[in-house]
Design an enzyme around this catalytic site. Structure first.
Site, mmCIF file in Angstrom:
data_model
loop_
_atom_site.group_PDB
_atom_site.id
_atom_site.type_symbol
_atom_site.label_atom_id
_atom_site.label_comp_id
_atom_site.label_asym_id
_atom_site.label_seq_id
_atom_site.Cartn_x
_atom_site.Cartn_y
_atom_site.Cartn_z
ATOM 1 N N LEU A 93 0.822 -1.213 0.000
ATOM 2 C CA LEU A 93 0.000 0.000 0.000
ATOM 3 C C LEU A 93 0.849 1.252 0.000
ATOM 4 C CD1 LEU A 93 -2.737 -1.009 2.604
ATOM 5 C CD2 LEU A 93 -2.954 -0.969 0.114
ATOM 6 N N GLY A 94 2.004 1.187 0.642
ATOM 7 C CA GLY A 94 2.859 2.366 0.726
ATOM 8 C C GLY A 94 4.167 2.049 1.401
ATOM 9 N N GLY A 120 9.949 6.231 5.151
ATOM 10 C CA GLY A 120 11.280 6.157 5.740
ATOM 11 C C GLY A 120 11.400 5.154 6.868
ATOM 12 N N PHE A 121 10.260 4.814 7.495
ATOM 13 C CA PHE A 121 10.322 3.937 8.663
ATOM 14 C C PHE A 121 9.857 2.512 8.375
ATOM 15 C CE2 PHE A 121 10.026 8.202 10.465
ATOM 16 C CZ PHE A 121 11.092 8.176 11.350
ATOM 17 N N SER A 142 7.149 -0.297 5.667
ATOM 18 C CA SER A 142 6.242 -0.556 4.550
ATOM 19 C C SER A 142 4.891 -1.013 5.091
ATOM 20 C CB SER A 142 6.819 -1.641 3.632
ATOM 21 O OG SER A 142 8.117 -1.283 3.190
ATOM 22 N N VAL A 143 3.830 -0.707 4.338
ATOM 23 C CA VAL A 143 2.479 -1.088 4.735
ATOM 24 C C VAL A 143 1.876 -1.943 3.630
ATOM 25 C CG1 VAL A 143 0.194 -0.290 5.430
ATOM 26 C CG2 VAL A 143 2.222 1.048 6.051
ATOM 27 N N ASP A 192 -6.362 7.217 0.721
ATOM 28 C CA ASP A 192 -5.795 8.294 1.516
ATOM 29 C C ASP A 192 -6.241 9.636 0.931
ATOM 30 O OD1 ASP A 192 -3.722 9.530 -0.245
ATOM 31 O OD2 ASP A 192 -2.697 7.612 -0.049
ATOM 32 N N ASP A 212 2.885 14.757 12.010
ATOM 33 C CA ASP A 212 2.993 14.562 10.557
ATOM 34 C C ASP A 212 1.611 14.562 9.915
ATOM 35 O OD1 ASP A 212 4.389 14.296 8.200
ATOM 36 O OD2 ASP A 212 4.602 12.133 8.349
#
Length: 235
Positions: free
Chosen positions: A39-40, A43-44, A46-47, A123, A162
């Site tokens: 899905l995305g 930097g931290f 993956s989903v 989103d 964020d």
């Protein structure tokens, strides 16, 4: 200095007040969830889209490499976890405007978070782009929901840091907006922050000029940019 990284702990499920589940492995995870498309990626971590095999419910699984976890905290039962999970535990307690954390697992190299995912969702970034901009009535409804989610987080002592269209999920069936991705979040404090986390183009001018900012005014600044994007269709 962040505390030393703890040894692997049991995974936790949000069915009751954070009970522990020991012996969780990748093999056990595969028995419970069917992993789908990406899905995305940020930097931290993956989903991924996924399906819970027990009832066919759609979920999202966020994978964060352990070596990218910079800050750790403690759950109410004393379990050491990445700070993102601690913050989610504070805010995802049935409030509809924040994504719900269903379970989290700690594998040897990764932290996995199992999150709710509406069956039909998008989103807000893609939602706006598909329409070029939002009519004021529609923008007002979504923006009020985001404000309520931010107020809820603040009341729980959590600063998201964020807020942007890509971190707001819209349920296309109900119109419900959900605040997601607390990877840049922290505890709310009254004093100024001297470390920035989030998206630079949403940072307030006091950070750019003075290298410090206060949590609530910085949040209002990012909300102003968000509202402009919703009604004008551009940053």
């Amino acid at each position: 200095m962040p505390p030393a990284r703890p040894r692997p702990q049991a995974g936790l499920r949000h069915a009751r007040p954070w009970p522990s589940r020991r012996g969780k492995t990748q093999h056990g995870l595969n028995k419970q969830y069917r992993l789908g498309s990406l899905l995305g990626r940020g930097g931290f971590g993956s989903v991924f889209a996924a399906m819970r095999l027990s009832d066919g419910a759609p979920v999202a699984i966020k994978r964060v490499p352990r070596n990218r976890v910079l800050h750790w905290g403690e759950l109410p039962d004393g379990t050491s976890t990445p700070l993102e999970i601690v913050l989610l535990a504070k805010v995802s307690t049935g409030f509809p405007g924040v994504v719900q954390l269903l379970e989290w697992l700690e594998l040897p190299k990764d932290i996995l978070m199992v999150l709710e995912r509406p069956e039909r969702c998008q989103d807000l970034h893609r939602f706006i782009r598909a329409r070029r901009f939002l009519p004021e009535e529609e923008a007002r409804e979504l923006f009020c929901q985001v404000l309520e989610a931010v107020r809820h987080c603040i009341s729980c002592g959590v600063l998201h840091r964020d807020i942007k269209p890509g971190n707001i999920l819209v349920d296309l069936a109900t119109g419900q907006a959900k605040l997601i991705d607390f990877g840049c979040g922290t505890y709310l404090q009254d004093t100024a922050y001297t470390h920035f986390a989030g998206t630079r183009s949403y940072s307030p001018p006091e950070w750019t000029h003075f290298g410090r900012y206060c949590g609530k005014p910085a949040t209002i600044w990012s909300l102003g940019i968000l509202l402009h994007q919703m009604v004008c269709g551009e940053h």
